[in-house]
Design an enzyme around this catalytic site. Sequence first.
Site, PDB file in Angstrom:
ATOM      1  N   ASP A  21     -14.755  34.904 105.285  1.00 16.60           N
ATOM      2  CA  ASP A  21     -14.928  33.429 105.227  1.00 16.60           C
ATOM      3  C   ASP A  21     -14.874  32.772 103.839  1.00 16.60           C
ATOM      4  O   ASP A  21     -15.465  33.291 102.885  1.00 16.60           O
ATOM      5  CB  ASP A  21     -16.309  33.035 105.756  1.00 16.60           C
ATOM      6  CG  ASP A  21     -16.678  33.677 107.047  1.00 16.60           C
ATOM      7  OD1 ASP A  21     -15.871  34.413 107.620  1.00 16.60           O
ATOM      8  OD2 ASP A  21     -17.819  33.454 107.487  1.00 16.60           O
ATOM      9  N   GLU A 195     -20.741  29.999 114.697  1.00 15.05           N
ATOM     10  CA  GLU A 195     -20.834  30.347 113.280  1.00 15.05           C
ATOM     11  C   GLU A 195     -20.261  29.217 112.420  1.00 15.05           C
ATOM     12  O   GLU A 195     -19.518  28.362 112.904  1.00 15.05           O
ATOM     13  CB  GLU A 195     -20.044  31.634 112.991  1.00 15.05           C
ATOM     14  CG  GLU A 195     -20.515  32.839 113.800  1.00 15.05           C
ATOM     15  CD  GLU A 195     -19.790  34.133 113.445  1.00 15.05           C
ATOM     16  OE1 GLU A 195     -20.464  35.159 113.338  1.00 15.05           O
ATOM     17  OE2 GLU A 195     -18.554  34.146 113.292  1.00 15.05           O
TER      18      GLU A 195
HETATM   19  C1  FRU Z   1     -18.061  34.523 110.203  1.00 23.15           C
HETATM   20  C2  FRU Z   1     -19.250  35.370 109.801  1.00 23.15           C
HETATM   21  C3  FRU Z   1     -20.421  34.485 109.414  1.00 23.15           C
HETATM   22  C4  FRU Z   1     -21.218  35.367 108.487  1.00 23.15           C
HETATM   23  C5  FRU Z   1     -20.142  36.138 107.775  1.00 23.15           C
HETATM   24  C6  FRU Z   1     -20.490  37.548 107.438  1.00 23.15           C
HETATM   25  O1  FRU Z   1     -16.834  35.162 110.074  1.00 23.15           O
HETATM   26  O2  FRU Z   1     -19.584  36.248 110.838  1.00 23.15           O
HETATM   27  O3  FRU Z   1     -21.167  33.997 110.509  1.00 23.15           O
HETATM   28  O4  FRU Z   1     -22.025  34.627 107.637  1.00 23.15           O
HETATM   29  O5  FRU Z   1     -19.001  36.129 108.627  1.00 23.15           O
HETATM   30  O6  FRU Z   1     -19.522  38.146 106.622  1.00 23.15           O
END
Ligand code: FRU
Length: 482
Positions: A21, A195
């Site tokens: 992300d 998310e």
């Molecule tokens: C989304 C996610 C978020 C988390 C991160 C962990 O892709 O699952 O919710 O903070 O990636 O790497």
Amino acid sequence: MYNHPYRPQFHFSPKEKWMNDPNGLVYYDGEYHLFYQYHPESTVWGPMHWGHAVSPDLIHWEELPVALYPDELGMIFSGCAVVDRDNTSGLKEGEEDVLVAFYTQHEENNEKQSLAYSHDRGRTWIKYDQNPVIANPGMKDFRDPKVFWSQENAKWIMCLAAGDEIQFYESSNLINWEYLSSFGNDFGAHGGVWECPDLFQLKVDGTDTKKWVLIVSINPGGPNGGSATQYFVGEFDGKAFHPDEGPAHIRWADGGKDFYAAVSWSNTEVERKIWIGWMSNWQYANEVPTDPWRSAMSLPRELGLKMTESGWCLTQKVVKEFDNIKEEKLNAYENVVVKDEQPFVFPSKDELFELKLKPKNIDPDTKEWGIVLRKGEKTETCVTYSRVNRQWSVDRRRSGAIDFSEHFPSLDAAGATRQHTDHHVQLILDACSLELFAGDGELMMTELLFPFDEDFTMQVYSVGGEVAFEEVKLTRLKSIWN
Ligand code: FRU
């Protein structure tokens, strides 16, 4: 350093190792910051850090040292950053405005929100000594804070993903947070965990009205399998979000398989809302055939909002700074006419290009028209507009390397908001990705492609009737790394 097979040439990817992300997107003093989920030890996901890159123009990136390392409270998961211009936090020291970053600290079954601040334009970060600022309330999934300043309420607002809902909090100093409300239950898609939320206002195209847009990524449960980004349009009254459309409406920001966890930059010019997404899908992100890095970001896109025949539509256009990497030399073909068995064929050895197509006359008998990209002996990717189904689709089942995951070879379709979507299409091809913008930014599809190394042609074609194009324009693109 950036010339490996499939290495994106104008999308950000880290020099090496794993990325997911985008995080901490903030503009400050001539620099766009892009932090990102990063695992500096490996090309697969693991203990998360925040990697860091900066850009003067959203297109050319310079990678900087890792910004945040895991600590005794856990890994550093996704989050955001803001400029605390009025020093509401009291954390400012010296001349520069203080930048404040929020992130989730992840330990097994214990996710909580922490903050760190920077006095030196994001170069170094000090973790707040009383972290976390929001403790875990007894939920497994409780993460991805996104904070903005609400002018109307003179308060900071935080959105947070909690299970398959979004929670809102308020604060006057960025440190003490108070719970306001939750949104979710009956609304939107719930095939997975919610998310990476975001909440911002956009001006409705052609009016002076502003609406609030709530962004929610979901994994799994996307329309093409795996992860995807959905959005809701409505009002935020300072305490709660109220969607305009009923529970049955599910709106996806991108109809392809590879656009996830997209969030927007804070502190950019008013009237300019820009976001970026992670160009992958949790179904196969850890397996894509690249080395020594894994994953790239999408191109940054400017957001807009339109009311269409089928309701609200979040529009996306590649940022205008993209023009900085266009080569002057282009191939523009005028008066191209295609029909059954008579496609328009042209060589396309270059991997990096933008293709723009503008049909001017479409025979009513036409069932579909489109473009076959990177057509070689063993490889082809078909991008099709079906007039029968009013859908754009990308068929990557023969696109090259596909068998690293059973979820990768896919035929993905996305409904056009209106027939008008016939009118023009822009395709942007980098070494391992395709971004399709159709209509007036009303429909997007982002897809990874790993073509075999061959001599390619490209074909514009139609089925059932004749299609005449006002223009077929191919523009070569420069690498940002040279
Ligand atoms: C989304 C996610 C978020 C988390 C991160 C962990 O892709 O699952 O919710 O903070 O990636 O790497």
